[in-house]
Design a protein around this motif. Structure first.
Motif, short mmCIF file in Angstrom:
data_model
loop_
_atom_site.label_atom_id
_atom_site.label_comp_id
_atom_site.label_asym_id
_atom_site.label_seq_id
_atom_site.Cartn_x
_atom_site.Cartn_y
_atom_site.Cartn_z
N SER A 40 -11.77 4.37 -13.82
CA SER A 40 -12.59 5.57 -13.69
C SER A 40 -12.95 5.89 -12.23
N VAL A 41 -12.73 4.95 -11.32
CA VAL A 41 -13.02 5.19 -9.90
C VAL A 41 -11.73 5.58 -9.20
N ALA A 42 -11.73 6.79 -8.67
CA ALA A 42 -10.53 7.29 -8.00
C ALA A 42 -10.36 6.62 -6.63
N LEU A 43 -9.13 6.57 -6.18
CA LEU A 43 -8.84 5.99 -4.87
C LEU A 43 -9.54 6.78 -3.76
N ALA A 44 -9.60 8.09 -3.91
CA ALA A 44 -10.26 8.93 -2.91
C ALA A 44 -11.75 8.61 -2.84
N ASP A 45 -12.39 8.36 -3.99
CA ASP A 45 -13.81 7.98 -3.99
C ASP A 45 -14.02 6.66 -3.26
N GLY A 46 -13.13 5.71 -3.50
CA GLY A 46 -13.23 4.41 -2.83
C GLY A 46 -13.04 4.52 -1.34
N VAL A 47 -12.08 5.32 -0.92
CA VAL A 47 -11.83 5.51 0.51
C VAL A 47 -13.03 6.21 1.16
N LEU A 48 -13.60 7.19 0.48
CA LEU A 48 -14.77 7.89 1.01
C LEU A 48 -15.96 6.93 1.13
N ALA A 49 -16.19 6.12 0.11
CA ALA A 49 -17.29 5.16 0.15
C ALA A 49 -17.09 4.14 1.28
N PHE A 50 -15.84 3.66 1.42
CA PHE A 50 -15.52 2.74 2.52
C PHE A 50 -15.83 3.39 3.87
N PHE A 51 -15.37 4.61 4.04
CA PHE A 51 -15.58 5.33 5.29
C PHE A 51 -17.07 5.52 5.57
N LEU A 52 -17.84 5.92 4.57
CA LEU A 52 -19.27 6.14 4.77
C LEU A 52 -20.00 4.85 5.15
N LEU A 53 -19.66 3.75 4.49
CA LEU A 53 -20.31 2.48 4.83
C LEU A 53 -19.94 2.01 6.24
N ILE A 54 -18.70 2.16 6.60
CA ILE A 54 -18.28 1.75 7.95
C ILE A 54 -18.94 2.64 9.00
N MET A 55 -19.05 3.94 8.74
CA MET A 55 -19.72 4.83 9.69
C MET A 55 -21.22 4.50 9.78
N LEU A 56 -21.85 4.20 8.64
CA LEU A 56 -23.25 3.81 8.65
C LEU A 56 -23.44 2.54 9.47
N GLN A 57 -22.54 1.59 9.29
CA GLN A 57 -22.60 0.34 10.06
C GLN A 57 -22.46 0.64 11.57
N PHE A 58 -21.53 1.52 11.91
CA PHE A 58 -21.31 1.87 13.32
C PHE A 58 -22.54 2.55 13.92
N VAL A 59 -23.12 3.51 13.19
CA VAL A 59 -24.28 4.25 13.70
C VAL A 59 -25.47 3.31 13.90
N ILE A 60 -25.72 2.44 12.93
CA ILE A 60 -26.85 1.52 13.05
C ILE A 60 -26.63 0.54 14.19
N THR A 61 -25.41 0.04 14.35
CA THR A 61 -25.11 -0.86 15.47
C THR A 61 -25.25 -0.12 16.80
N PHE A 62 -24.74 1.09 16.87
CA PHE A 62 -24.83 1.90 18.08
C PHE A 62 -26.28 2.12 18.49
N LEU A 63 -27.13 2.49 17.52
CA LEU A 63 -28.54 2.74 17.83
C LEU A 63 -29.29 1.46 18.17
N SER A 64 -28.98 0.36 17.48
CA SER A 64 -29.71 -0.88 17.74
C SER A 64 -29.37 -1.48 19.10
N VAL A 65 -28.18 -1.19 19.61
CA VAL A 65 -27.81 -1.69 20.94
C VAL A 65 -28.51 -0.88 22.03
N ARG A 66 -28.75 0.38 21.77
CA ARG A 66 -29.29 1.25 22.81
C ARG A 66 -30.80 1.49 22.75
N ILE A 67 -31.40 1.31 21.56
CA ILE A 67 -32.82 1.59 21.40
C ILE A 67 -33.52 0.31 20.95
N ASN A 68 -34.43 -0.19 21.77
CA ASN A 68 -35.08 -1.48 21.49
C ASN A 68 -35.90 -1.47 20.21
N TRP A 69 -36.72 -0.43 20.00
CA TRP A 69 -37.55 -0.41 18.80
C TRP A 69 -36.71 -0.33 17.54
#
Length: 111
Positions: free
Chosen positions: A24-53
């Protein structure tokens, strides 16, 4: 690796398993979820490296409850650990306690 990295890794594995094992889970849904999680990981890492608080918000540090063989009462109280429950808490988790620490704790507990 902090707690957020561990959660993202487990979530990526769960998404991969869901895409591979569930019809019931389409390949496109899985790829989209993968992409969103990886982008969320990147954004949080990017912000945590640059902003101390933001880094302090994302990453946690363990509290120092014992220093030089003595309890740090303020931190124990801040963490909600009552003085009378400190020794059983440590023993239950397998921590080795020094005799000096045990004596100071039992003085607090004993009437």
């Amino acid at each position: 690796m902090n707690a957020f990295d561990l959660i993202v890794t487990i979530a990526l594995g769960s998404i991969l398993a869901a895409v591979m094992l569930t019809k019931s889970v389409a390949l496109a849904d899985g790829v989209l979820a993968f992409f969103l999680l990886i982008m969320l990981q990147f954004v949080i890492t990017f912000l945590s490296v640059r902003i101390n608080w933001f880094n302090d918000l994302v990453k946690s540090t363990p509290p120092l409850l014992v220093y030089n063989g003595k309890m740090v009462h303020e931190r124990c109280e801040k963490k909600g650990l009552a003085k009378t429950r400190f020794v059983p808490y440590c023993v239950k988790r397998g921590f080795l306690l020094s005799n000096r620490l045990l004596r100071s704790c039992w003085k607090l507990i004993a009437p």
